[in-house]
Design a protein around this motif. Structure first.
Motif, short mmCIF file in Angstrom:
data_model
loop_
_atom_site.label_atom_id
_atom_site.label_comp_id
_atom_site.label_asym_id
_atom_site.label_seq_id
_atom_site.Cartn_x
_atom_site.Cartn_y
_atom_site.Cartn_z
N UNK A 199 0.83 -1.21 0.00
CA UNK A 199 0.00 0.00 0.00
C UNK A 199 0.87 1.27 0.00
N UNK A 200 1.93 1.24 0.83
CA UNK A 200 2.82 2.41 0.88
C UNK A 200 3.46 2.65 -0.48
N UNK A 201 3.89 1.54 -1.14
CA UNK A 201 4.51 1.68 -2.45
C UNK A 201 3.50 2.20 -3.46
N UNK A 202 2.25 1.73 -3.39
CA UNK A 202 1.21 2.19 -4.31
C UNK A 202 0.97 3.69 -4.14
N UNK A 203 0.87 4.13 -2.89
CA UNK A 203 0.63 5.56 -2.63
C UNK A 203 1.80 6.40 -3.12
N UNK A 204 3.03 5.91 -2.88
CA UNK A 204 4.20 6.65 -3.35
C UNK A 204 4.22 6.74 -4.88
N UNK A 205 3.91 5.63 -5.54
CA UNK A 205 3.94 5.60 -7.00
C UNK A 205 2.81 6.41 -7.64
N UNK A 206 1.75 6.64 -6.88
CA UNK A 206 0.58 7.34 -7.42
C UNK A 206 0.19 8.54 -6.56
N UNK A 207 1.15 9.09 -5.84
CA UNK A 207 0.84 10.14 -4.87
C UNK A 207 0.24 11.39 -5.50
N UNK A 208 0.69 11.75 -6.70
CA UNK A 208 0.16 12.96 -7.34
C UNK A 208 -1.32 12.80 -7.66
N UNK A 209 -1.68 11.67 -8.29
CA UNK A 209 -3.09 11.44 -8.64
C UNK A 209 -3.94 11.23 -7.38
N UNK A 210 -3.39 10.54 -6.36
CA UNK A 210 -4.14 10.31 -5.13
C UNK A 210 -4.46 11.62 -4.44
N UNK A 211 -3.49 12.50 -4.33
CA UNK A 211 -3.71 13.79 -3.66
C UNK A 211 -4.74 14.63 -4.42
N UNK A 212 -4.62 14.67 -5.76
CA UNK A 212 -5.58 15.46 -6.51
C UNK A 212 -6.98 14.85 -6.47
N UNK A 213 -7.07 13.52 -6.41
CA UNK A 213 -8.38 12.89 -6.27
C UNK A 213 -9.01 13.25 -4.93
N UNK A 214 -8.21 13.22 -3.87
CA UNK A 214 -8.73 13.60 -2.55
C UNK A 214 -9.15 15.07 -2.51
N UNK A 215 -8.33 15.93 -3.13
CA UNK A 215 -8.69 17.35 -3.20
C UNK A 215 -9.99 17.55 -3.98
N UNK A 216 -10.15 16.78 -5.07
CA UNK A 216 -11.38 16.85 -5.85
C UNK A 216 -12.59 16.44 -5.01
N UNK A 217 -12.46 15.33 -4.26
CA UNK A 217 -13.58 14.84 -3.45
C UNK A 217 -13.94 15.85 -2.36
N UNK A 218 -12.93 16.45 -1.74
CA UNK A 218 -13.19 17.47 -0.73
C UNK A 218 -13.87 18.69 -1.33
N UNK A 219 -13.38 19.10 -2.51
CA UNK A 219 -13.93 20.29 -3.16
C UNK A 219 -15.36 20.08 -3.63
N UNK A 220 -15.64 18.89 -4.21
CA UNK A 220 -17.00 18.68 -4.72
C UNK A 220 -17.98 18.48 -3.56
N UNK A 221 -17.49 17.93 -2.44
CA UNK A 221 -18.34 17.84 -1.24
C UNK A 221 -18.66 19.25 -0.73
N UNK A 222 -17.62 20.10 -0.71
CA UNK A 222 -17.85 21.48 -0.30
C UNK A 222 -18.82 22.20 -1.22
N UNK A 223 -18.66 21.97 -2.54
CA UNK A 223 -19.57 22.57 -3.50
C UNK A 223 -21.00 22.09 -3.27
N UNK A 224 -21.14 20.78 -3.03
CA UNK A 224 -22.48 20.20 -2.86
C UNK A 224 -23.21 20.82 -1.67
N UNK A 225 -22.56 20.83 -0.52
CA UNK A 225 -23.25 21.29 0.68
C UNK A 225 -23.45 22.80 0.70
#
Length: 218
Positions: free
Chosen positions: A1-27
Motif C-alpha cells: 500500500x505504501x509503495x502504491x501511494x508513493x507511485x501514485x501520490x500525485x493522482x491520489x492527492x488530486x483525487x482527494x482534493x477533488x472529493x473534498x472540493x465537490x463535497x464542499x460545492x455540494x453542501x
C-alpha cells in the motif's frame, strides 16, 4: 500500500482534493439554493433531491466542461505551436522524443503499439480523443443541467418550460460557458508565459533554476 501511494501520490492527492472540493460545492450549493427557494416560498430540497437538481448538475458540469476543453486544446496545440523560453513548449530545433514513430519491439511497449494498424492509429491520438469526448459529455450535461435549472425556476413562477432547441440559442447558457472558458485560457496563458521567466525548483512544470530565460523546454 505504501509503495502504491508513493507511485501514485500525485493522482491520489488530486483525487482527494477533488472529493473534498465537490463535497464542499455540494453542501454550500444546497444551502444557497435552498435559501433562494425559501425566499421564493418554495420547499427546500433534501440532499438526494439536490443531487438531481438542475442547480447542482449545471454548476458541476459547466466547470468540468471548461477544464476538459482547456486540456484538450493544450495537448493538441502544443503539437505544432511554440513559445520560446517556456517549459510548456517543445524546442524549436529538430524533433523530440514525443515526435518519433512508436517502436513495437520496445520493451514494455503498450498493447496497441504491438498490435499496430487502426488500433495504433487511434492510440497515437488517444489522449486528445479522450479529453475531447470528456469535453463533449460535460458540455452536454452542462446544457441539460442548465436547462433543467431554468425550467425549475419557470415552474416555480407558473410559466411553461423552455425547449432544448430554444434554450441553447439564449444568452444564459453561453454566459455560463464563456465565463469559465476565459478563465481556463487565461490560466494556460499565464503558465506558458510565466514559465519563461520564473522557476520552481523540483517541479517538472519549470525549467531548471539556472536555465536561461530563452531556453525552451526543460
Amino acid at each position: 500500500m505504501i509503495k502504491f501511494i508513493r507511485n501514485n501520490s500525485l493522482s491520489v492527492v488530486f483525487l482527494l482534493l477533488f472529493l473534498l472540493a465537490i463535497a464542499g460545492q455540494f453542501f454550500t450549493g444546497m444551502s444557497e439554493h435552498n435559501k433562494d427557494r425559501t425566499e421564493d416560498g418554495e420547499v427546500p430540497l433534501s440532499a438526494g433531491e439536490y443531487l438531481h437538481s438542475g442547480h447542482f448538475i449545471q454548476a458541476t458540469f459547466e466547470n468540468w466542461e471548461s477544464e476538459f476543453l482547456q486540456m484538450a486544446l493544450f495537448v493538441i496545440l502544443t503539437i505544432f505551436l511554440y513559445q520560446k523560453g517556456s517549459s510548456e513548449s517543445k524546442t524549436f530545433e529538430g524533433d523530440e522524443e514525443v515526435d518519433r514513430e512508436p517502436d513495437p519491439n520496445r520493451e514494455g511497449a503498450p498493447w496497441p503499439v504491438r498490435k499496430g494498424g487502426w488500433i495504433l492509429a487511434l492510440y497515437k491520438h488517444s489522449l486528445s480523443i479522450a479529453l475531447l469526448v470528456l469535453f463533449i459529455l460535460s458540455f452536454t450535461l452542462h446544457l441539460y443541467g442548465s436547462l433543467k435549472d431554468e425550467n425549475e425556476h419557470l415552474a416555480g413562477k407558473g410559466l411553461p418550460p423552455e425547449s432544448m432547441s430554444k434554450y441553447i440559442t439564449e444568452s444564459r447558457f453561453w454566459f455560463e460557458s464563456f465565463q469559465n472558458w476565459q478563465s481556463e485560457f487565461l490560466s494556460v496563458f499565464a503558465i506558458v508565459v510565466l514559465s519563461v521567466f520564473l522557476r520552481q525548483k523540483g517541479s517538472p512544470q519549470s525549467k531548471p533554476v539556472d536555465a536561461p530565460d530563452d531556453e525552451t523546454g526543460e
